[in-house]
Design an enzyme around this catalytic site. Sequence first.
Site, short mmCIF file in Angstrom:
data_model
loop_
_atom_site.label_atom_id
_atom_site.label_comp_id
_atom_site.label_asym_id
_atom_site.label_seq_id
_atom_site.Cartn_x
_atom_site.Cartn_y
_atom_site.Cartn_z
N ASP A 59 18.38 34.76 124.35
CA ASP A 59 17.06 34.13 124.34
C ASP A 59 17.14 32.89 123.46
O ASP A 59 17.47 33.00 122.27
CB ASP A 59 16.05 35.15 123.79
CG ASP A 59 14.62 34.63 123.80
OD1 ASP A 59 14.41 33.39 123.84
OD2 ASP A 59 13.70 35.47 123.77
N ASN A 86 18.32 23.72 130.16
CA ASN A 86 17.50 23.84 131.37
C ASN A 86 16.43 24.93 131.25
O ASN A 86 15.40 24.85 131.92
CB ASN A 86 18.42 24.13 132.57
CG ASN A 86 17.65 24.60 133.78
OD1 ASN A 86 17.04 23.80 134.49
ND2 ASN A 86 17.67 25.91 134.02
N TYR A 150 2.65 21.60 128.44
CA TYR A 150 3.93 21.58 129.16
C TYR A 150 4.45 20.15 129.25
O TYR A 150 5.59 19.86 128.87
CB TYR A 150 3.74 22.18 130.55
CG TYR A 150 4.97 22.10 131.44
CD1 TYR A 150 6.09 22.89 131.19
CD2 TYR A 150 5.01 21.21 132.51
CE1 TYR A 150 7.22 22.81 132.00
CE2 TYR A 150 6.14 21.13 133.33
CZ TYR A 150 7.24 21.92 133.07
OH TYR A 150 8.35 21.84 133.86
N LYS A 154 7.75 18.38 127.27
CA LYS A 154 8.85 17.77 128.04
C LYS A 154 8.97 16.28 127.71
O LYS A 154 10.08 15.74 127.65
CB LYS A 154 8.61 17.97 129.54
CG LYS A 154 8.72 19.42 130.00
CD LYS A 154 10.16 19.91 129.93
CE LYS A 154 10.35 21.20 130.72
NZ LYS A 154 11.74 21.65 130.71
N ILE A 183 10.25 21.02 142.80
CA ILE A 183 11.49 21.66 143.26
C ILE A 183 11.17 23.11 143.64
O ILE A 183 10.42 23.79 142.94
CB ILE A 183 12.58 21.64 142.15
CG1 ILE A 183 12.77 20.23 141.56
CG2 ILE A 183 13.91 22.20 142.68
CD1 ILE A 183 13.33 19.18 142.50
P1 NAP Z 1 12.89 29.10 136.84
O1 NAP Z 1 13.52 29.58 138.10
O2 NAP Z 1 11.71 29.83 136.29
O3 NAP Z 1 14.04 28.96 135.75
C1 NAP Z 1 13.82 29.02 134.36
C2 NAP Z 1 14.89 29.93 133.78
O4 NAP Z 1 14.80 29.88 132.36
C3 NAP Z 1 14.74 31.36 134.22
O5 NAP Z 1 15.93 31.75 134.87
C4 NAP Z 1 14.53 32.14 132.92
O6 NAP Z 1 15.27 33.36 132.99
C5 NAP Z 1 15.10 31.18 131.86
N1 NAP Z 1 14.44 31.30 130.56
C6 NAP Z 1 13.11 31.24 130.30
N2 NAP Z 1 12.89 31.42 129.00
C7 NAP Z 1 14.11 31.59 128.41
C8 NAP Z 1 14.54 31.83 127.08
N3 NAP Z 1 13.66 31.93 126.07
N4 NAP Z 1 15.87 31.95 126.83
C9 NAP Z 1 16.78 31.86 127.84
N5 NAP Z 1 16.43 31.64 129.12
C10 NAP Z 1 15.10 31.51 129.40
O7 NAP Z 1 12.39 27.59 137.03
P2 NAP Z 1 13.14 26.22 137.41
O8 NAP Z 1 12.17 25.48 138.23
O9 NAP Z 1 14.51 26.42 137.89
O10 NAP Z 1 13.14 25.53 135.97
C11 NAP Z 1 14.29 25.02 135.33
C12 NAP Z 1 13.85 23.84 134.48
O11 NAP Z 1 13.38 22.79 135.32
C13 NAP Z 1 12.72 24.15 133.50
O12 NAP Z 1 12.98 23.56 132.25
C14 NAP Z 1 11.51 23.51 134.16
O13 NAP Z 1 10.54 23.14 133.22
C15 NAP Z 1 12.15 22.31 134.84
N6 NAP Z 1 11.38 21.75 135.95
C16 NAP Z 1 11.17 22.47 137.09
C17 NAP Z 1 10.42 21.88 138.11
C18 NAP Z 1 10.13 22.58 139.43
O14 NAP Z 1 9.34 22.07 140.25
N7 NAP Z 1 10.72 23.73 139.71
C19 NAP Z 1 9.89 20.59 137.96
C20 NAP Z 1 10.14 19.91 136.79
C21 NAP Z 1 10.89 20.49 135.79
P3 NAP Z 1 14.89 34.66 132.11
O15 NAP Z 1 13.43 34.92 132.36
O16 NAP Z 1 15.80 35.73 132.62
O17 NAP Z 1 15.18 34.28 130.69
#
Ligand code: NAP
Length: 249
Positions: A59, A86, A150, A154, A183
Amino acid sequence: MEHSTPRVVVVTGAGTGIGRATAQAFATCGYAVVAVGRRAAPLVETAVGRPGVTPLTADVTAPDGPGMIVREALARYGRLDMLVNNAGVAGGGPLAELDEDAARRQLETNLLGPIRLAHAALPALTEARGVIVNVTTSVGARASPGSSVYAGGKAALDSLTRSWAVELVPRGIRVVAVAPGAIDTPIGEHSGLSPERRAAVRDWQLAHTPAGRIGRPEDVAWAILRLCEPEADFVTGVVLPVDGGAVVA
Ligand code: NAP
């Protein structure tokens, strides 16, 4: 034939979405990957059939989380070349309905996590003349009513990217950010949004993305990988939107 040690990358949040695609893309290109997340099962799935991927349950907000991640990477591979910050949590609400605990959790994950991890990794990254990639968001560059904490967290990470880039040049470390737009990942479910709310967000995103589609995790992984390549040696301090044109529209 010369055998060089593979370059080693830590990817946080590697069990799902962008982090999974990034970990798998690095592995496909021959990097050794430490895939970090809080839940073991998704990490194991990321690593299936990819011996170059080592799942690591950790974590980033835990007191010794960042230190442990770096120690484990060094114990396993003896070096650390790249850190991809990430892991993130989205969600939030209008200021008038502030949930202070949720805001704190979000900033601890999205902002303090990368700061502490980058600090813990600094000696190893200095030795490797490595790269830090921060995954931010294209909404960090615009107003984001209803998810200001949020977007603000960022946007702060975008700012850290620029400051660290200049501060760490003498160590030979490059620092860049990738700012995804909409995404297709499970982030909406992970943030506790109802299916109706997720559908509404998706419709809005589609209408505001000039490319006319939602991005794939692989679109972002591609950008992260390219920015880590030695050929990108003259690129530092940038925030690269990967958003189908959303931020400039
Ligand atoms: P996601 O599938 O929810 O991925 C986030 C990952 O972070 C999860 O696998 C989660 O796994 C892990 N996580 C959360 N808290 C954590 C912690 N305290 N320690 C370690 N791991 C942790 O979402 P995603 O869209 O791929 O997001 C990845 C990044 O892209 C994020 O930073 C998000 O803000 C950014 N982003 C996403 C989008 C979009 O549209 N999807 C757009 C802009 C930016 P666990 O719960 O197992 O820890």
